[in-house]
Enzyme design. Structure first.
Site, PDB file in Angstrom:
ATOM      1  N   LYS A  39       4.955 -35.379 -67.308  1.00 48.81           N
ATOM      2  CA  LYS A  39       4.461 -34.301 -66.449  1.00 48.81           C
ATOM      3  C   LYS A  39       3.468 -34.812 -65.411  1.00 48.81           C
ATOM      4  CE  LYS A  39       5.106 -30.621 -69.858  1.00 48.81           C
ATOM      5  NZ  LYS A  39       4.454 -29.576 -70.689  1.00 48.81           N
ATOM      6  N   ASP A  58      -3.750 -35.961 -75.973  1.00 47.79           N
ATOM      7  CA  ASP A  58      -3.966 -34.517 -75.889  1.00 47.79           C
ATOM      8  C   ASP A  58      -5.222 -34.205 -76.686  1.00 47.79           C
ATOM      9  OD1 ASP A  58      -3.960 -31.720 -76.201  1.00 47.79           O
ATOM     10  OD2 ASP A  58      -1.778 -31.648 -76.063  1.00 47.79           O
ATOM     11  N   ASN A  82     -13.703 -36.356 -68.899  1.00 52.89           N
ATOM     12  CA  ASN A  82     -13.465 -35.520 -67.726  1.00 52.89           C
ATOM     13  C   ASN A  82     -12.496 -34.368 -68.000  1.00 52.89           C
ATOM     14  OD1 ASN A  82     -13.036 -34.958 -64.681  1.00 52.89           O
ATOM     15  ND2 ASN A  82     -10.995 -35.560 -65.385  1.00 52.89           N
ATOM     16  N   SER A 133     -19.620 -31.775 -67.287  1.00 57.49           N
ATOM     17  CA  SER A 133     -19.919 -30.386 -67.580  1.00 57.49           C
ATOM     18  C   SER A 133     -19.551 -29.563 -66.352  1.00 57.49           C
ATOM     19  CB  SER A 133     -21.392 -30.230 -67.956  1.00 57.49           C
ATOM     20  OG  SER A 133     -21.693 -28.893 -68.255  1.00 57.49           O
ATOM     21  N   TYR A 147     -15.175 -20.955 -71.122  1.00 56.80           N
ATOM     22  CA  TYR A 147     -15.407 -22.201 -70.391  1.00 56.80           C
ATOM     23  C   TYR A 147     -16.904 -22.515 -70.345  1.00 56.80           C
ATOM     24  CZ  TYR A 147     -15.438 -25.492 -66.450  1.00 56.80           C
ATOM     25  OH  TYR A 147     -15.630 -26.588 -65.641  1.00 56.80           O
ATOM     26  N   LYS A 151     -18.856 -25.736 -72.134  1.00 59.19           N
ATOM     27  CA  LYS A 151     -19.621 -26.702 -71.331  1.00 59.19           C
ATOM     28  C   LYS A 151     -21.099 -26.714 -71.727  1.00 59.19           C
ATOM     29  CE  LYS A 151     -16.281 -28.371 -68.853  1.00 59.19           C
ATOM     30  NZ  LYS A 151     -15.841 -29.770 -69.062  1.00 59.19           N
ATOM     31  N   THR A 182     -10.353 -29.115 -55.686  1.00 57.77           N
ATOM     32  CA  THR A 182      -9.317 -29.702 -56.535  1.00 57.77           C
ATOM     33  C   THR A 182      -8.337 -28.583 -56.899  1.00 57.77           C
ATOM     34  OG1 THR A 182     -10.491 -29.216 -58.601  1.00 57.77           O
ATOM     35  CG2 THR A 182     -11.042 -31.288 -57.475  1.00 57.77           C
TER      36      THR A 182
END
Length: 286
Positions: A39, A58, A82, A133, A147, A151, A182
Site C-alpha cells: 500500500k 503495524d 512518528n 505529539s 487523538y 498524544k 500533509t
C-alpha cells in the site's frame, strides 16, 4: 566514525517520509517502518532508491511482535515515533474497536517500540527517542478527544521516561507540530467513526469544527519541508542552524505559528487556574 542510524515509524507519507529522505540526503542510515509495503509502494521506492531500508510494522500488533521487529533492526541512534492518526468525530460516536485502535496506534505502539529499542541504547549508553505529539495534546479541540488524549498520554510518558533513562546517556524529545500541509486532513487520510454523528451535535461546536477541518485541508500554514528541517537540525545538533541551537537545551520542539500561539494561550489558562486554586490546594494537608 559510522553514520547514525534512524528508525522512523509512519514513513509512508507526511513528516515521516520527508524526514526519512532528509536523513538519507545527509548520508545517514535509515530504516523506515510502514504498515504495508504494497500500500505504500511509492514511499518504499523513494526511500530505497535513496539508500534506505523499509520494514513492515503495524503499531496495533502485539507487544512481543513489535519488540521483536525493533530488536531485529539492530543499532538505533535516533528513534522517531512518528506514526499516528486521528479519528474525527464526537467522542460519543466512537466504537470500542475504533477507540482501541486509536489508542493502540498512538500510544501503546510507540511504548512497545521504545521498549524494543531501549536495551540496545542502554548497552551503547547513547540514543535519542523522539516522540511526535501534537498541539492537540496541549490545546485539545472538539472532535479530536481520542487523538488529543493519546498524544497527551504520550507526552506524560515521555517526560517520565526521560528521567528513567537519563543515567544511561539516552535523551528524549517531544515534538509539537501545529497544522502542516500533509495528508492528515485529506479525505484519503482522514478517518471518521462508523456510527453517524447524532443530530444534536450538527449545529454545535462539533459540527462546526468538523466543517472547519474540511475547509483547512490543503490550506494549512505549516510547510512540512521546513518543519522536517527544524526537526533534523535539533535531532542531529547541526551547528549554526535554528534547530541546532536548541539541541540539549530543550526537551520539546514546537513547530508552527499556530502551535506556538495555542500553546501560549493554553499555558496562560493553566497558570490562571492553579493560581486561583492556591488557597484550596493548601487547605487539604494534615
Amino acid at each position: 566514525m559510522s553514520s547514525p542510524v534512524w528508525f522512523i515509524t509512519g514513513a509512508s507519507n507526511g513528516l515521516g517520509l520527508l524526514l526519512s529522505l532528509r536523513a538519507l540526503q545527509a548520508k545517514h542510515r535509515v530504516i523506515g517502518a510502514v504498515r504495508s509495503k504494497t500500500k505504500s509502494a511509492e514511499a518504499v521506492k523513494k526511500i530505497e532508491s535513496a539508500g534506505g531500508r523499509v520494514i513492515e510494522l503495524d503499531l496495533t500488533e502485539s507487544r512481543d511482535s513489535i519488540i521483536k521487529k525493533v530488536k531485529e533492526v539492530g543499532q538505533i541512534d535516533y528513534l522517531i515515533n512518528n506514526a499516528g492518526y486521528s479519528i474525527f468525530g464526537a467522542l460519543e460516536q466512537m466504537s470500542e474497536k475504533e477507540t482501541v485502535q486509536q489508542i493502540s496506534t498512538n500510544f501503546f505502539g510507540p511504548v512497545f517500540v521504545i521498549q524494543g529499542a531501549l536495551e540496545g541504547m542502554r548497552a551503547r549508553r547513547s540514543g535519542l527517542i523522539v516522540n511526535l505529539s501534537s498541539i492537540a495534546a496541549k490545546d485539545p479541540l472538539p472532535t479530536c478527544a481520542l487523538y488529543s488524549g493519546t498524544k497527551a498520554g504520550l507526552e506524560a510518558m515521555t517526560e517520565s521516561l526521560a528521567s528513567e533513562i537519563e543515567p544511561f546517556g539516552i535523551k528524549t524529545l517531544i515534538v509539537n507540530p501545529g497544522a502542516f500541509r500533509t495528508n492528515f486532513l485529506a479525505p484519503t487520510g482522514k478517518l471518521t467513526p462508523s456510527a453517524p454523528l447524532p443530530q444534536d451535535y450538527a449545529d454545535t461546536v462539533v459540527g462546526k469544527t468538523l466543517a472547519a477541518f474540511d475547509a483547512a485541508d490543503g490550506n494549512q500554514k505549516g510547510d512540512p519541508v521546513k518543519g522536517v528541517e527544524r526537526m533534523f537540525e535539533i535531532i542531529t545538533g547541526a551547528p549554526g542552524t535554528l534547530g541546532g541551537k536548541l539541541t540539549g537545551k530543550v526537551k520539546r520542539l514546537v513547530l508552527g505559528e499556530d502551535a506556538l500561539r495555542r500553546m501560549k494561550k493554553n499555558n496562560a489558562k493553566f497558570v490562571e487556574d492553579y493560581t486561583l486554586n492556591e488557597e484550596v490546594a493548601l487547605s487539604t494537608d494534615y
